[in-house]
Design an enzyme around this catalytic site. Structure first.
Site, PDB file in Angstrom:
ATOM      1  N   ASP A  99       3.636   2.774   0.267  1.00 30.95           N
ATOM      2  CA  ASP A  99       2.490   3.345   0.974  1.00 30.95           C
ATOM      3  C   ASP A  99       2.629   4.839   1.235  1.00 30.95           C
ATOM      4  O   ASP A  99       2.125   5.370   2.237  1.00 30.95           O
ATOM      5  CB  ASP A  99       2.250   2.607   2.314  1.00 30.95           C
ATOM      6  N   LYS A 124       0.719   7.084  -3.212  1.00 26.15           N
ATOM      7  CA  LYS A 124       0.789   7.158  -4.680  1.00 26.15           C
ATOM      8  C   LYS A 124      -0.605   7.149  -5.310  1.00 26.15           C
ATOM      9  O   LYS A 124      -0.900   7.934  -6.215  1.00 26.15           O
ATOM     10  CB  LYS A 124       1.622   5.977  -5.227  1.00 26.15           C
ATOM     11  N   GLY A 145      -1.088  -1.847  -2.660  1.00 24.13           N
ATOM     12  CA  GLY A 145      -2.440  -1.458  -2.261  1.00 24.13           C
ATOM     13  C   GLY A 145      -2.486   0.050  -2.357  1.00 24.13           C
ATOM     14  O   GLY A 145      -1.842   0.745  -1.575  1.00 24.13           O
ATOM     15  N   HIS A 146      -3.168   0.563  -3.366  1.00 30.29           N
ATOM     16  CA  HIS A 146      -3.203   2.013  -3.600  1.00 30.29           C
ATOM     17  C   HIS A 146      -4.590   2.540  -3.240  1.00 30.29           C
ATOM     18  O   HIS A 146      -5.589   2.126  -3.823  1.00 30.29           O
ATOM     19  CB  HIS A 146      -2.845   2.322  -5.061  1.00 30.29           C
ATOM     20  N   GLN A 168       5.089   0.091  -4.790  1.00 30.99           N
ATOM     21  CA  GLN A 168       6.111  -0.021  -3.732  1.00 30.99           C
ATOM     22  C   GLN A 168       6.882   1.302  -3.619  1.00 30.99           C
ATOM     23  O   GLN A 168       6.329   2.339  -3.943  1.00 30.99           O
ATOM     24  CB  GLN A 168       7.062  -1.207  -4.009  1.00 30.99           C
ATOM     25  N   THR A 226      11.353  -5.893  -2.638  1.00 27.63           N
ATOM     26  CA  THR A 226      10.459  -6.643  -3.511  1.00 27.63           C
ATOM     27  C   THR A 226      11.290  -7.121  -4.703  1.00 27.63           C
ATOM     28  O   THR A 226      12.511  -6.935  -4.736  1.00 27.63           O
ATOM     29  CB  THR A 226       9.220  -5.813  -3.898  1.00 27.63           C
ATOM     30  N   ARG A 251       1.839  -0.948  10.153  1.00 23.67           N
ATOM     31  CA  ARG A 251       3.074  -0.433   9.565  1.00 23.67           C
ATOM     32  C   ARG A 251       3.969   0.082  10.677  1.00 23.67           C
ATOM     33  O   ARG A 251       3.501   0.739  11.600  1.00 23.67           O
ATOM     34  CB  ARG A 251       2.773   0.708   8.592  1.00 23.67           C
TER      35      ARG A 251
HETATM   36  P1  GDP Z   1       0.148   3.935  -1.790  1.00 26.94           P
HETATM   37  O1  GDP Z   1       0.424   2.475  -1.714  1.00 26.94           O
HETATM   38  O2  GDP Z   1       1.392   4.732  -1.993  1.00 26.94           O
HETATM   39  O3  GDP Z   1      -0.909   4.287  -2.780  1.00 26.94           O
HETATM   40  O4  GDP Z   1      -0.396   4.353  -0.354  1.00 26.94           O
HETATM   41  P2  GDP Z   1      -1.497   3.558   0.514  1.00 26.94           P
HETATM   42  O5  GDP Z   1      -2.824   3.775  -0.078  1.00 26.94           O
HETATM   43  O6  GDP Z   1      -1.069   2.156   0.748  1.00 26.94           O
HETATM   44  O7  GDP Z   1      -1.329   4.261   1.912  1.00 26.94           O
HETATM   45  C1  GDP Z   1      -1.523   5.619   2.091  1.00 26.94           C
HETATM   46  C2  GDP Z   1      -2.610   5.808   3.147  1.00 26.94           C
HETATM   47  O8  GDP Z   1      -2.602   7.134   3.607  1.00 26.94           O
HETATM   48  C3  GDP Z   1      -4.007   5.574   2.602  1.00 26.94           C
HETATM   49  O9  GDP Z   1      -4.815   5.082   3.616  1.00 26.94           O
HETATM   50  C4  GDP Z   1      -4.440   6.978   2.183  1.00 26.94           C
HETATM   51  O10 GDP Z   1      -5.858   7.138   2.191  1.00 26.94           O
HETATM   52  C5  GDP Z   1      -3.818   7.804   3.275  1.00 26.94           C
HETATM   53  N1  GDP Z   1      -3.414   9.166   2.895  1.00 26.94           N
HETATM   54  C6  GDP Z   1      -2.901   9.601   1.719  1.00 26.94           C
HETATM   55  N2  GDP Z   1      -2.534  10.894   1.821  1.00 26.94           N
HETATM   56  C7  GDP Z   1      -2.810  11.290   3.069  1.00 26.94           C
HETATM   57  C8  GDP Z   1      -2.624  12.500   3.795  1.00 26.94           C
HETATM   58  O11 GDP Z   1      -2.102  13.490   3.299  1.00 26.94           O
HETATM   59  N3  GDP Z   1      -3.032  12.515   5.099  1.00 26.94           N
HETATM   60  C9  GDP Z   1      -3.594  11.433   5.703  1.00 26.94           C
HETATM   61  N4  GDP Z   1      -3.957  11.538   6.973  1.00 26.94           N
HETATM   62  N5  GDP Z   1      -3.793  10.277   5.049  1.00 26.94           N
HETATM   63  C10 GDP Z   1      -3.381  10.188   3.760  1.00 26.94           C
HETATM   64  P1  IMO Z   2       2.487  -0.098  -2.383  1.00 25.51           P
HETATM   65  O1  IMO Z   2       2.475  -0.055  -3.893  1.00 25.51           O
HETATM   66  C1  IMO Z   2       4.530  -1.317   1.262  1.00 25.51           C
HETATM   67  C2  IMO Z   2       6.891  -4.990   1.114  1.00 25.51           C
HETATM   68  C3  IMO Z   2       6.385  -6.170   1.914  1.00 25.51           C
HETATM   69  C4  IMO Z   2       7.704  -6.859   2.219  1.00 25.51           C
HETATM   70  C5  IMO Z   2       8.515  -6.647   0.952  1.00 25.51           C
HETATM   71  C6  IMO Z   2       8.463  -7.798  -0.031  1.00 25.51           C
HETATM   72  O2  IMO Z   2       1.146  -0.212  -1.778  1.00 25.51           O
HETATM   73  O3  IMO Z   2       3.322   1.010  -1.834  1.00 25.51           O
HETATM   74  P2  IMO Z   2       6.631  -8.864  -1.626  1.00 25.51           P
HETATM   75  O4  IMO Z   2       5.171  -9.126  -1.432  1.00 25.51           O
HETATM   76  O5  IMO Z   2       6.946  -7.946  -2.738  1.00 25.51           O
HETATM   77  O6  IMO Z   2       7.415 -10.143  -1.678  1.00 25.51           O
HETATM   78  O7  IMO Z   2       7.093  -8.142  -0.264  1.00 25.51           O
HETATM   79  O8  IMO Z   2       7.966  -5.489   0.345  1.00 25.51           O
HETATM   80  N1  IMO Z   2       5.895  -4.430   0.149  1.00 25.51           N
HETATM   81  C7  IMO Z   2       5.273  -3.271   0.342  1.00 25.51           C
HETATM   82  N2  IMO Z   2       5.281  -2.420   1.391  1.00 25.51           N
HETATM   83  N3  IMO Z   2       3.808  -1.011   0.163  1.00 25.51           N
HETATM   84  C8  IMO Z   2       3.797  -1.843  -0.900  1.00 25.51           C
HETATM   85  O9  IMO Z   2       3.202  -1.516  -2.075  1.00 25.51           O
HETATM   86  C9  IMO Z   2       4.515  -3.053  -0.826  1.00 25.51           C
HETATM   87  N4  IMO Z   2       4.709  -4.102  -1.662  1.00 25.51           N
HETATM   88  C10 IMO Z   2       5.557  -4.925  -1.056  1.00 25.51           C
HETATM   89  O10 IMO Z   2       5.712  -5.757   3.061  1.00 25.51           O
HETATM   90  O11 IMO Z   2       8.350  -6.193   3.266  1.00 25.51           O
HETATM   91 MG    MG Z   3       0.045   0.856  -0.437  1.00 25.24          MG
END
Ligand code: GDP
Ligand code: IMO
Ligand code: MG
Length: 422
Positions: A13, A16, A40-41, A224, A239, A305
């Site tokens: 998270d 990416k 979840g991207h 991840q 994971t 988180r």
């Molecule tokens: P990913 O899994 O690495 O793609 O990241 P996620 O989408 O799960 O989580 C990142 C969260 O932070 C999302 O809700 C984005 O919209 C938000 N986000 C990304 N970059 C920034 C930033 O620079 N500032 C803030 N405030 N939010 C951000």
């Molecule tokens: P993105 O790509 C954050 C965490 C889960 C759990 C552990 C194992 O959005 O960054 P799993 O479902 O793989 O058996 O879970 O890994 N986890 C993540 N945490 N971002 C993710 O993906 C994750 N994918 C798995 O919360 O602790």
């Molecule tokens: Mg994510």
């Protein structure tokens, strides 16, 4: 001939999805190399927020192709929902999205096994997203899995039944209270296979080699983060795939000598969803403030988180494991208004100071912090590096010096436009 990698350096998270979307215009192909719908991207532009789980984050750009690589595990049910969410955008998926025949399928019973396994672990559960990731990769390495290409084979239903029966037996053996209606789950699964069938299945390694031979550029998108890597993460709270750079080689068939840049993404602080050690976790008002300003809720499960200070010991380790060439710092805007910002520079482990990432991040490991000045200004609309407040820039320079890698992108908000190229 060039492949660049983009991956998370913390516990996922990091942002990416946002950065892949920002960089896509420079690439011909965006390719996911591991993980599944546990990811979840999030992408934001034109006032709309999109969350992708299996589909690469380049999908909104007209020119680039998108590939789901052999290292990914696909749940057709979730995939169908993603496809449906994309319908309003009239993206020609037939010509823009491809799936490796060698990617493994997540069956409904994989999801049930995941749930049963977590129930059986009680308090020591992993905190899995319950998307069936662990059981699917277990079947892959156990040589029992079903691959996307199998759907094209005559005996695929036989194979399916055999594996699903085995899973049901395993669930029984776990002896937990898990209620389910498999007939319903299977009906939904087989319906969604029809949607999957509308996308072109390919031998993706050859597709990649042909594109590289033609001088095209590929961006490999990780899911991840490095601390969730099956080998180098905080095992067993990880994971089930290699989230680090090497995973792009096996997850797409990319030879190591074709990789040029490795983009490592990190938040200006740290978050973690699910169980497992987190030395710099904050349980106080600051932690709550970061969680609320940063809107730190999982994009896949909606779970809150856990938040804490930046852990430089862990980050240095991730930079090394991945061979990071460029860093990207996300969510610095979230720390605005904090008087002091702490960064963990060492651990105190059993009474001794250590500066390396140890075998396990146990309870008797305490962070040793360096305190830096915070910044008061709202930086979320800042467009230029030189317009950032001095104390913010000091934070950036301190991290670059410690990590010995330049920070080439600073993200100051969720939108595509809130991105500063340094
Ligand atoms: P990913 O899994 O690495 O793609 O990241 P996620 O989408 O799960 O989580 C990142 C969260 O932070 C999302 O809700 C984005 O919209 C938000 N986000 C990304 N970059 C920034 C930033 O620079 N500032 C803030 N405030 N939010 C951000
Ligand atoms: P993105 O790509 C954050 C965490 C889960 C759990 C552990 C194992 O959005 O960054 P799993 O479902 O793989 O058996 O879970 O890994 N986890 C993540 N945490 N971002 C993710 O993906 C994750 N994918 C798995 O919360 O602790
Ligand atoms: Mg994510």
């Amino acid at each position: 001939m060039r492949v660049d990698l983009l991956l998370g350096l913390q516990w996922g998270d990091e942002g990416k999805g946002k950065i892949v979307d920002v960089l896509t215009k420079k690439y011909d192909i965006i390719a996911r190399f591991q993980g599944g719908p546990n990811a979840g991207h999030t992408l934001e532009f034109d006032g709309i927020k999109h969350v992708l789980h299996t589909i690469p984050s380049g999908i909104f750009h007209k020119k680039s192709l998108n590939l789901i690589g052999n290292g990914v595990v696909i749940d057709p049910v979730i995939f169908e929902k993603e496809i449906r969410n994309l319908e309003p955008y009239k993206i020609d998926l037939k010509t823009r999205l491809f799936i490796s025949r060698k990617a493994h399928l997540i069956l409904p019973t994989h999801r049930l096994l995941d749930a049963a396994s977590e129930l059986s672990k009680g308090k020591s559960k992993i905190g899995s997203t319950l998307k069936g990731i662990g059981p699917t990769y277990m079947d892959k390495t156990g040589r029992n899995g079903i691959r996307v290409g199998d759907i094209e084979m005559k005996n695929w239903l036989e194979k399916y039944r055999k594996l699903a029966n085995k899973h049901e037996q395993l669930i029984k053996n776990l002896n937990v209270d898990l209620q389910y209606n498999l007939a319903e789950l299977e009906s939904e699964f087989f319906d969604s296979i029809e949607t999957l069938n509308k996308i072109e299945f390919i031998d993706s390694e050859n597709f990649i080699y042909d594109h590289l031979d033609n001088g095209n550029k590929i961006l490999a998108e990780g899911a991840q983060g490095s601390l969730l890597d099956i080998d180098f993460g905080t095992y067993p709270y990880v994971t089930s795939s290699n989230t680090t750079a090497a995973g792009a080689c096996t997850g797409l068939g990319i030879p190591p000598n074709k990789i040029k840049n490795v983009f490592g993404i990190f938040k200006a602080y740290t978050t973690r969803v699910g169980s497992g050690p987190f030395p710099t976790e904050l349980f106080d008002r600051t932690g709550k403030k970061i969680a609320s300003v940063g809107k730190e809720f999982g994009a896949t499960t909606g779970r809150p988180r856990r938040c804490g200070w930046l852990d430089l010991v862990a980050l240095k380790y991730a930079v090394k494991v991945n061979g990071v060439t460029n860093l990207m710092m996300m969510k610095g805007d979230v720390l605005s208004g904090l008087k002091k910002i702490k960064v963990c520079i060492k651990y105190n482990y059993n009474g001794k100071e250590i500066s390396h990432y140890p075998f396990t991040l146990e309870d008797n490991l305490k962070p040793v912090y360096k305190e830096l000045e915070g910044w008061n200004d709202d930086i979320s609309q800042t467009q230029k590096y030189d317009d950032l407040p001095n104390t913010f820039l000091n934070y950036v320079k301190f991290l670059e010096k410690e990590l010995k890698v330049p920070i080439s992108i600073i993200s100051v908000g969720p939108d595509r436009k809130q991105t500063i190229i340094c």
